[in-house]
Design an enzyme around this catalytic site. Sequence first.
Site, PDB file in Angstrom:
ATOM      1  N   GLU A 237      48.250  42.106  34.331  1.00 23.96           N
ATOM      2  CA  GLU A 237      47.773  42.575  35.696  1.00 23.96           C
ATOM      3  C   GLU A 237      46.998  43.684  35.584  1.00 23.96           C
ATOM      4  O   GLU A 237      47.230  44.644  34.718  1.00 23.96           O
ATOM      5  CB  GLU A 237      48.784  42.611  36.821  1.00 23.96           C
ATOM      6  CG  GLU A 237      48.410  43.169  38.185  1.00 23.96           C
ATOM      7  CD  GLU A 237      49.811  43.314  38.898  1.00 23.96           C
ATOM      8  OE1 GLU A 237      49.593  43.018  40.249  1.00 23.96           O
ATOM      9  OE2 GLU A 237      50.683  43.804  38.568  1.00 23.96           O
TER      10      GLU A 237
ATOM     11  N   LYS B 143      48.023  36.405  43.831  1.00 23.50           N
ATOM     12  CA  LYS B 143      49.285  37.074  43.885  1.00 23.50           C
ATOM     13  C   LYS B 143      49.908  36.901  45.501  1.00 23.50           C
ATOM     14  O   LYS B 143      49.251  37.091  46.279  1.00 23.50           O
ATOM     15  CB  LYS B 143      49.112  38.502  43.715  1.00 23.50           C
ATOM     16  CG  LYS B 143      50.678  39.041  43.628  1.00 23.50           C
ATOM     17  CD  LYS B 143      50.484  40.459  43.102  1.00 23.50           C
ATOM     18  CE  LYS B 143      51.754  41.072  42.891  1.00 23.50           C
ATOM     19  NZ  LYS B 143      51.527  42.712  42.371  1.00 23.50           N
TER      20      LYS B 143
ATOM     21  N   CYS C 102      53.500  39.604  38.485  1.00 25.41           N
ATOM     22  CA  CYS C 102      54.335  40.736  38.492  1.00 25.41           C
ATOM     23  C   CYS C 102      55.511  40.540  39.573  1.00 25.41           C
ATOM     24  O   CYS C 102      56.508  40.029  39.359  1.00 25.41           O
ATOM     25  CB  CYS C 102      53.272  41.859  38.959  1.00 25.41           C
ATOM     26  SG  CYS C 102      53.931  43.649  38.725  1.00 25.41           S
TER      27      CYS C 102
END
Length: 273
Positions: free
Chosen positions: A47, A118, A160
């Site tokens: 990321e 995301k 993440c």
Amino acid sequence: MARSTSLVTVAALQMVSSSDLAVNLLRAEGLIAEAANGGAKLAVLPENFALFGRQRIFDLAVQEAASGDLQSQLAHLAAKYNLTLVAGTIPTPAPDGRVYATSFVYGPDGCCLGQYRKMHLFDADVADAQGSYRESDSYAPGDDVVVLETPFGRIGVGICYDLRFPELFRQMFELKADIVVLPSAFTRSTGWAHWLPLLRARAIENQCLVVAANQGGVHDAKRQTSGGSVIIDSWGRVLAEAGLGEVCILADYDSAEQNALRLRMPVAQHRRL
């Protein structure tokens, strides 16, 4: 002895990215080249690999919307090194003025296979020098679960903080994901506590390979990331693991072994909820 046709070498590329886009791209290409030289057919960047820090994310998002220059460079790298590239995350514009953390995936011919935005945003208080994280101030959440077809299997993409939400990975499992990739920039405090156990759980419960590429070092006076990029098989075995710093880790994905496990222990058929 001939190499089994069910084996594919995969790579997680760990970086310590800065706010210098040009330097980050040079370092990323160096790691991609190392992965290709090691025989990798899949490489995963972390990321924020291209730009760490929020000072310029809106400028980069506008630039990408106008020219797509960075996306073109990433497509070129995938083709140059003849591998499937999960290009970490780059900011792209959201309708409400914020940006999406978007992961583009490119095939070995340079074509974009798809993108994932995301879904879960890190709004939390953490016991580190920064103290408070409010991703939702700058980032908008994505809505779609993404599983993409590749030459060696179906890849589900998370980013993440998504790791803490097992229902997302279960949906990938239902969409027949063979491999899950997770570009990340885990804080050192949370990463050293939870990163590896959560990743092993996602691999075990979904009987899939996990390739998790993290940031791993000191980025500025307030921000340190946890490293520990890792490749984990469907039995939960750690096949390769990094410490801190910039590094390429490699491991073999055995699709035949994974499929055999799914037949011996048919978790998908046993679900009741």
